[in-house]
Design an enzyme around this catalytic site. Structure first.
Site, PDB file in Angstrom:
ATOM      1  N   ASP A  36      37.955   5.228   8.209  1.00  0.00           N
ATOM      2  CA  ASP A  36      37.077   4.144   8.666  1.00  0.00           C
ATOM      3  C   ASP A  36      35.628   4.593   8.538  1.00  0.00           C
ATOM      4  O   ASP A  36      35.341   5.789   8.549  1.00  0.00           O
ATOM      5  CB  ASP A  36      37.391   3.762  10.121  1.00  0.00           C
ATOM      6  CG  ASP A  36      37.032   2.312  10.424  1.00  0.00           C
ATOM      7  OD1 ASP A  36      37.943   1.454  10.425  1.00  0.00           O
ATOM      8  OD2 ASP A  36      35.832   2.026  10.643  1.00  0.00           O
ATOM      9  N   ASP A  59      33.111   5.658   3.930  1.00  0.00           N
ATOM     10  CA  ASP A  59      32.717   4.326   3.498  1.00  0.00           C
ATOM     11  C   ASP A  59      33.478   4.073   2.196  1.00  0.00           C
ATOM     12  O   ASP A  59      33.256   4.779   1.196  1.00  0.00           O
ATOM     13  CB  ASP A  59      31.192   4.286   3.271  1.00  0.00           C
ATOM     14  CG  ASP A  59      30.718   2.899   2.847  1.00  0.00           C
ATOM     15  OD1 ASP A  59      31.540   2.119   2.319  1.00  0.00           O
ATOM     16  OD2 ASP A  59      29.528   2.607   3.038  1.00  0.00           O
ATOM     17  N   VAL A  60      34.359   3.065   2.194  1.00  0.00           N
ATOM     18  CA  VAL A  60      35.225   2.864   1.019  1.00  0.00           C
ATOM     19  C   VAL A  60      34.451   2.435  -0.230  1.00  0.00           C
ATOM     20  O   VAL A  60      35.012   2.409  -1.324  1.00  0.00           O
ATOM     21  CB  VAL A  60      36.366   1.848   1.290  1.00  0.00           C
ATOM     22  CG1 VAL A  60      37.336   2.381   2.324  1.00  0.00           C
ATOM     23  CG2 VAL A  60      35.822   0.475   1.681  1.00  0.00           C
ATOM     24  N   TYR A 152      33.403 -13.719  -0.011  1.00  0.00           N
ATOM     25  CA  TYR A 152      34.700 -13.410   0.606  1.00  0.00           C
ATOM     26  C   TYR A 152      35.833 -13.999  -0.246  1.00  0.00           C
ATOM     27  O   TYR A 152      36.830 -13.335  -0.532  1.00  0.00           O
ATOM     28  CB  TYR A 152      34.721 -13.970   2.033  1.00  0.00           C
ATOM     29  CG  TYR A 152      35.884 -13.491   2.868  1.00  0.00           C
ATOM     30  CD1 TYR A 152      35.930 -12.184   3.354  1.00  0.00           C
ATOM     31  CD2 TYR A 152      36.949 -14.341   3.174  1.00  0.00           C
ATOM     32  CE1 TYR A 152      37.003 -11.740   4.118  1.00  0.00           C
ATOM     33  CE2 TYR A 152      38.015 -13.909   3.939  1.00  0.00           C
ATOM     34  CZ  TYR A 152      38.045 -12.610   4.414  1.00  0.00           C
ATOM     35  OH  TYR A 152      39.107 -12.170   5.174  1.00  0.00           O
ATOM     36  N   LYS A 156      38.619 -11.818  -2.186  1.00  0.00           N
ATOM     37  CA  LYS A 156      40.040 -11.929  -1.826  1.00  0.00           C
ATOM     38  C   LYS A 156      40.880 -12.452  -2.987  1.00  0.00           C
ATOM     39  O   LYS A 156      42.064 -12.131  -3.104  1.00  0.00           O
ATOM     40  CB  LYS A 156      40.199 -12.816  -0.590  1.00  0.00           C
ATOM     41  CG  LYS A 156      39.612 -12.183   0.690  1.00  0.00           C
ATOM     42  CD  LYS A 156      40.171 -10.801   0.953  1.00  0.00           C
ATOM     43  CE  LYS A 156      39.803 -10.247   2.307  1.00  0.00           C
ATOM     44  NZ  LYS A 156      40.264  -8.863   2.490  1.00  0.00           N
ATOM     45  N   THR A 187      41.882 -10.702  15.878  1.00  0.00           N
ATOM     46  CA  THR A 187      41.334  -9.339  15.740  1.00  0.00           C
ATOM     47  C   THR A 187      39.847  -9.410  16.067  1.00  0.00           C
ATOM     48  O   THR A 187      39.277 -10.500  16.147  1.00  0.00           O
ATOM     49  CB  THR A 187      41.469  -8.812  14.291  1.00  0.00           C
ATOM     50  OG1 THR A 187      40.608  -9.587  13.448  1.00  0.00           O
ATOM     51  CG2 THR A 187      42.884  -8.878  13.767  1.00  0.00           C
TER      52      THR A 187
HETATM   53  N1  LIG Z   1      41.752 -11.165  11.054  1.00  0.00           N
HETATM   54  C1  LIG Z   1      42.068 -12.106  10.222  1.00  0.00           C
HETATM   55  O1  LIG Z   1      42.328 -13.256  10.603  1.00  0.00           O
HETATM   56  C2  LIG Z   1      42.155 -11.834   8.742  1.00  0.00           C
HETATM   57  C3  LIG Z   1      42.671 -12.831   7.907  1.00  0.00           C
HETATM   58  C4  LIG Z   1      42.793 -12.594   6.556  1.00  0.00           C
HETATM   59  C5  LIG Z   1      42.400 -11.374   6.024  1.00  0.00           C
HETATM   60  N2  LIG Z   1      41.883 -10.423   6.857  1.00  0.00           N
HETATM   61  C6  LIG Z   1      41.490  -9.162   6.239  1.00  0.00           C
HETATM   62  O2  LIG Z   1      42.151  -8.105   6.893  1.00  0.00           O
HETATM   63  C7  LIG Z   1      41.347  -6.935   6.831  1.00  0.00           C
HETATM   64  C8  LIG Z   1      41.178  -6.364   8.239  1.00  0.00           C
HETATM   65  O3  LIG Z   1      40.536  -7.331   9.047  1.00  0.00           O
HETATM   66  P1  LIG Z   1      40.482  -7.192  10.637  1.00  0.00           P
HETATM   67  O4  LIG Z   1      40.543  -8.572  11.153  1.00  0.00           O
HETATM   68  O5  LIG Z   1      41.450  -6.182  11.072  1.00  0.00           O
HETATM   69  O6  LIG Z   1      38.971  -6.655  10.801  1.00  0.00           O
HETATM   70  P2  LIG Z   1      38.337  -5.641  11.887  1.00  0.00           P
HETATM   71  O7  LIG Z   1      36.867  -5.967  11.888  1.00  0.00           O
HETATM   72  O8  LIG Z   1      39.083  -5.667  13.165  1.00  0.00           O
HETATM   73  O9  LIG Z   1      38.555  -4.211  11.208  1.00  0.00           O
HETATM   74  C9  LIG Z   1      37.939  -3.878   9.998  1.00  0.00           C
HETATM   75  C10 LIG Z   1      37.750  -2.369   9.973  1.00  0.00           C
HETATM   76  O10 LIG Z   1      37.196  -2.033   8.692  1.00  0.00           O
HETATM   77  C11 LIG Z   1      36.206  -1.034   8.900  1.00  0.00           C
HETATM   78  N3  LIG Z   1      35.260  -1.062   7.785  1.00  0.00           N
HETATM   79  C12 LIG Z   1      34.370  -2.031   7.475  1.00  0.00           C
HETATM   80  N4  LIG Z   1      33.658  -1.676   6.392  1.00  0.00           N
HETATM   81  C13 LIG Z   1      34.124  -0.459   5.999  1.00  0.00           C
HETATM   82  C14 LIG Z   1      33.774   0.421   4.943  1.00  0.00           C
HETATM   83  N5  LIG Z   1      32.796   0.126   4.072  1.00  0.00           N
HETATM   84  N6  LIG Z   1      34.453   1.582   4.818  1.00  0.00           N
HETATM   85  C15 LIG Z   1      35.431   1.901   5.713  1.00  0.00           C
HETATM   86  N7  LIG Z   1      35.794   1.111   6.740  1.00  0.00           N
HETATM   87  C16 LIG Z   1      35.144  -0.059   6.886  1.00  0.00           C
HETATM   88  C17 LIG Z   1      35.546  -1.418  10.226  1.00  0.00           C
HETATM   89  O11 LIG Z   1      34.834  -0.328  10.793  1.00  0.00           O
HETATM   90  C18 LIG Z   1      36.753  -1.858  11.033  1.00  0.00           C
HETATM   91  O12 LIG Z   1      37.309  -0.767  11.740  1.00  0.00           O
HETATM   92  C19 LIG Z   1      40.028  -7.364   6.165  1.00  0.00           C
HETATM   93  O13 LIG Z   1      40.095  -7.075   4.799  1.00  0.00           O
HETATM   94  C20 LIG Z   1      40.004  -8.857   6.367  1.00  0.00           C
HETATM   95  O14 LIG Z   1      39.260  -9.524   5.384  1.00  0.00           O
HETATM   96  C21 LIG Z   1      41.744 -10.616   8.204  1.00  0.00           C
END
Ligand SMILES: NC(=O)c1ccc[n+]([C@@H]2O[C@H](COP(=O)([O-])OP(=O)(O)OC[C@H]3O[C@@H](n4cnc5c(N)ncnc54)[C@H](O)[C@@H]3O)[C@@H](O)[C@H]2O)c1
Length: 259
Positions: A36, A59-60, A152, A156, A187
Site C-alpha cells: 500500500d 506506490d504502484v 475511472y 476500468k 468501503t
Molecule cells: N468500493 C466499491 O464500491 C468499488 C466498486 C468497484 C470497484 N472498486 C475498486 O476496488 C478497488 C479497491 O477499492 P476500495 O473501495 O477497497 O478502496 P479503498 O479506498 O478502501 O482502498 C484503496 C487502497 O488503495 C491504496 N492506494 C491508493 N493509491 C495507491 C497507490 N498509488 N499505490 C499503492 N496503494 C494505493 C489506498 O491507500 C487504499 O489503502 C479499487 O480499484 C476500486 O476502484 C471499488
C-alpha cells in the site's frame, strides 16, 4: 513460524476490498504481503492478519518500486503464487470541460498502469514457477458509461482488456489472469464519495436488484475462488460481484427498499 501453503501479494491491501481479500487469503492458508502507499496502514493491516504476514510501502505507479518490491518478496518468501491489484483512488466527478488532465493521468496511472506493472513483475516470477493466479479489479464503470467519470471508466475498461490479453498470452504457462467486477460495496472509497454527496446509498440500493450494497467479504470470497484450484480452468474472465447490477436493464428501480 506459521505453516503457509502459498504466497499472495495484495495491492491496496491496507483498506476496503484489498484488505478483505488479504484477510480471506490469510484465513485460507496464504502468507499475505500487503502492498500500500500508506506505510502505517500497510503494516497495521499485516499485523492484523497475524504472525508471518508482511507489508511494504509501495506506490504502484512507480515501476522501480514495484520491481524492487516483488524481487524482495520473492527473496524473502521464495515464491509468489497470487497477485491481487486492488489499489485505487476515487475520481473528481467534475464536468468533463472542467477536468484537469493531471487528475486524468494520475487516475489512469494508479488503476491501469499500476495493475499492468504488478501483473508484469508478478507474471515474470509466476512464469518461472510455471504457476500463478492474478486478479485485477474492474468495476461497473468497465462495462457501462458513467457520465463525468472519464478516467475511472477508461481505466476500468482498460483493466478488462489487460486481463484478457495477459490471460491469453500466459494461458499455456500455468498463469491465470482474471478480473472481478464489484458493484457498489461499502468501503472507505464509497464512504468518501457518499460523504462528498457524489453517491447516494439509497439510490444505489434501489438500482441494485438485491436491494443492498455489497460487503467487502462478498468480493473477497470471489477473489479467493479465482485464486483457488476450484478455478483451475478459468482464465480471462470478468466476474461481476454486484448484486445483479449489470444484469438489470429495465427502466426505473431494480428493487424495493423496506426501510
Ligand atoms: N468500493 C466499491 O464500491 C468499488 C466498486 C468497484 C470497484 N472498486 C475498486 O476496488 C478497488 C479497491 O477499492 P476500495 O473501495 O477497497 O478502496 P479503498 O479506498 O478502501 O482502498 C484503496 C487502497 O488503495 C491504496 N492506494 C491508493 N493509491 C495507491 C497507490 N498509488 N499505490 C499503492 N496503494 C494505493 C489506498 O491507500 C487504499 O489503502 C479499487 O480499484 C476500486 O476502484 C471499488
Amino acid at each position: 513460524m506459521t505453516d503457509f501453503h502459498s504466497v499472495a501479494l495484495v495491492t491496496g491491501g491496507a483498506s476496503g476490498l484489498g484488505y478483505a481479500s488479504a484477510a480471506h487469503l490469510a484465513s485460507t492458508g496464504f502468507r499475505v504481503v500487503v502492498l500500500d502507499r500508506s506505510e502505517r496502514a500497510a503494516s497495521k493491516a499485516a499485523e492484523q492478519l497475524g504472525v508471518g504476514h508482511l507489508s511494504f510501502c509501495v506506490d504502484v505507479t512507480s515501476e522501480e518500486a514495484v520491481e524492487r518490491t516483488i524481487a524482495e518478496i520473492v527473496g524473502k518468501c521464495g515464491r509468489l503464487d497470487v497477485a491481487i491489484s486492488a489499489a485505487g483512488i476515487p475520481d473528481s466527478f467534475n464536468a468533463t470541460v472542467d477536468q484537469d488532465v493531471d487528475d486524468w493521468r494520475r487516475l489512469i496511472d494508479v488503476h491501469l498502469t499500476g495493475s499492468y506493472l504488478i501483473a508484469r513483475a508478478a507474471g515474470r516470477q509466476m512464469l518461472r514457477q510455471g504457476s500463478g493466479a492474478i486478479v485485477q479489479f474492474s468495476s461497473v464503470a468497465g462495462v457501462s458509461g458513467l457520465p463525468r467519470r472519464n478516467a475511472y471508466t477508461a481505466a476500468k475498461t482498460g483493466i478488462i482488456g489487460l486481463t484478457r490479453s495477459l490471460a491469453c498470452e500466459w494461458a499455456q504457462s500455468g498463469v491465470r489472469v482474471n478480473a472481478v467486477l464489484p458493484g457498489y460495496i461499502e468501503t472507505p472509497f464509497v464512504e468518501q464519495l457518499a460523504s462528498e454527496g457524489k453517491l447516494d446509498r439509497d439510490v444505489l440500493r434501489r438500482r441494485t436488484p438485491m436491494g443492498r450494497l455489497g460487503r467487502p467479504e462478498d468480493i473477497a470470497q470471489a477473489v479467493g475462488f479465482l485464486c483457488s484450484s476450484a478455478a483451475a480452468y478459468i482464465t480471462g474472465i470478468v466476474l461481476p460481484v454486484d448484486g445483479g447490477w449489470c444484469a438489470y436493464g429495465a427502466a426505473g428501480d431494480a428493487s424495493v427498499l423496506d426501510d
